[in-house]
Design an enzyme around this catalytic site. Structure first.
Site, PDB file in Angstrom:
ATOM      1  N   TYR A  88      -2.261  -0.308  10.452  1.00 25.23           N
ATOM      2  CA  TYR A  88      -2.239  -0.693   9.041  1.00 25.23           C
ATOM      3  C   TYR A  88      -0.943  -0.222   8.389  1.00 25.23           C
ATOM      4  CZ  TYR A  88      -3.640  -0.959   4.132  1.00 25.23           C
ATOM      5  OH  TYR A  88      -3.697  -1.238   2.796  1.00 25.23           O
ATOM      6  N   SER A 144       0.849  -1.183   0.000  1.00 27.27           N
ATOM      7  CA  SER A 144       0.000   0.000   0.000  1.00 27.27           C
ATOM      8  C   SER A 144       0.882   1.228   0.000  1.00 27.27           C
ATOM      9  CB  SER A 144      -0.877  -0.002   1.258  1.00 27.27           C
ATOM     10  OG  SER A 144      -1.554   1.233   1.412  1.00 27.27           O
ATOM     11  N   LYS A 188       2.148  -2.507   6.821  1.00 29.37           N
ATOM     12  CA  LYS A 188       2.561  -2.353   5.427  1.00 29.37           C
ATOM     13  C   LYS A 188       4.015  -1.891   5.340  1.00 29.37           C
ATOM     14  CE  LYS A 188      -1.243  -3.786   3.565  1.00 29.37           C
ATOM     15  NZ  LYS A 188      -1.293  -4.965   2.692  1.00 29.37           N
ATOM     16  N   SER A 203     -12.865  -0.790  -2.732  1.00 27.21           N
ATOM     17  CA  SER A 203     -12.994  -2.198  -2.379  1.00 27.21           C
ATOM     18  C   SER A 203     -13.710  -2.294  -1.042  1.00 27.21           C
ATOM     19  CB  SER A 203     -11.611  -2.860  -2.285  1.00 27.21           C
ATOM     20  OG  SER A 203     -10.959  -2.453  -1.102  1.00 27.21           O
TER      21      SER A 203
END
Length: 152
Positions: free
Chosen positions: A97, A84, A101, A132
């Site tokens: 997160y 990401s 990543k 998404s």
């Protein structure tokens, strides 16, 4: 252990694995100070540890299997990891997160240097926001709390 079994199942049917596409992720939408540690642990387990586990299970095959046609050295393969933009630059309400990543980036940057000469290619893909369900299924401050809206 489940990744090793899955790899053996694939190999029993196809004899080799040439490509691995890692695309796992659990997003987060919560301020760090309000987020329970268990949320960070869950994100690391899915986004980092799971990806590393599957990669190691496949990598041993890519590095250890000789080319069945020539009988020569390992044929290698190509491992792609979907990371990401958050793996390059953090963002608010996504500390767990972004941390996971970033960990992927470091792992695969190092792995790339370790295996390049042995025929295994590593590609990291770092998309920005995407449409998404990752945003819809984001974790919030606890494992039972869901974040409100947003795209991945």
């Amino acid at each position: 252990a489940s990744h090793a079994r899955a790899v053996q199942t694939v190999l029993s049917r196809f004899d080799r694995i040439d490509f691995l596409f890692n695309n796992a992720g659990r997003a987060q939408r919560a301020v760090c100070e309000d987020t329970e540690l268990v949320v960070d642990q869950q994100i690391m387990e899915v986004n980092y540890v799971g990806t590393v586990s599957l990669t190691k299970a496949v990598l041993s095959h890519m590095l250890g299997a000789s080319d069945p046609v020539s009988g020569g050295p390992p044929r290698g393969g190509h491992i792609v990891v979907i990371s990401s933009a958050a793996g390059k630059v953090g963002s608010p309400c996504a500390s767990g997160y972004a941390g996971a990543k970033h960990a992927l980036q470091g792992f695969f940057d190092s792995l790339r240097m370790e295996v390049a000469a042995r025929g295994v290619k590593i590609t990291s893909v770092c998309p920005g926001p995407v449409v998404s369900n990752i945003g819809t299924n984001s974790l919030s401050t606890s494992l039972s709390a869901r974040a409100q809206g947003g795209s991945g």
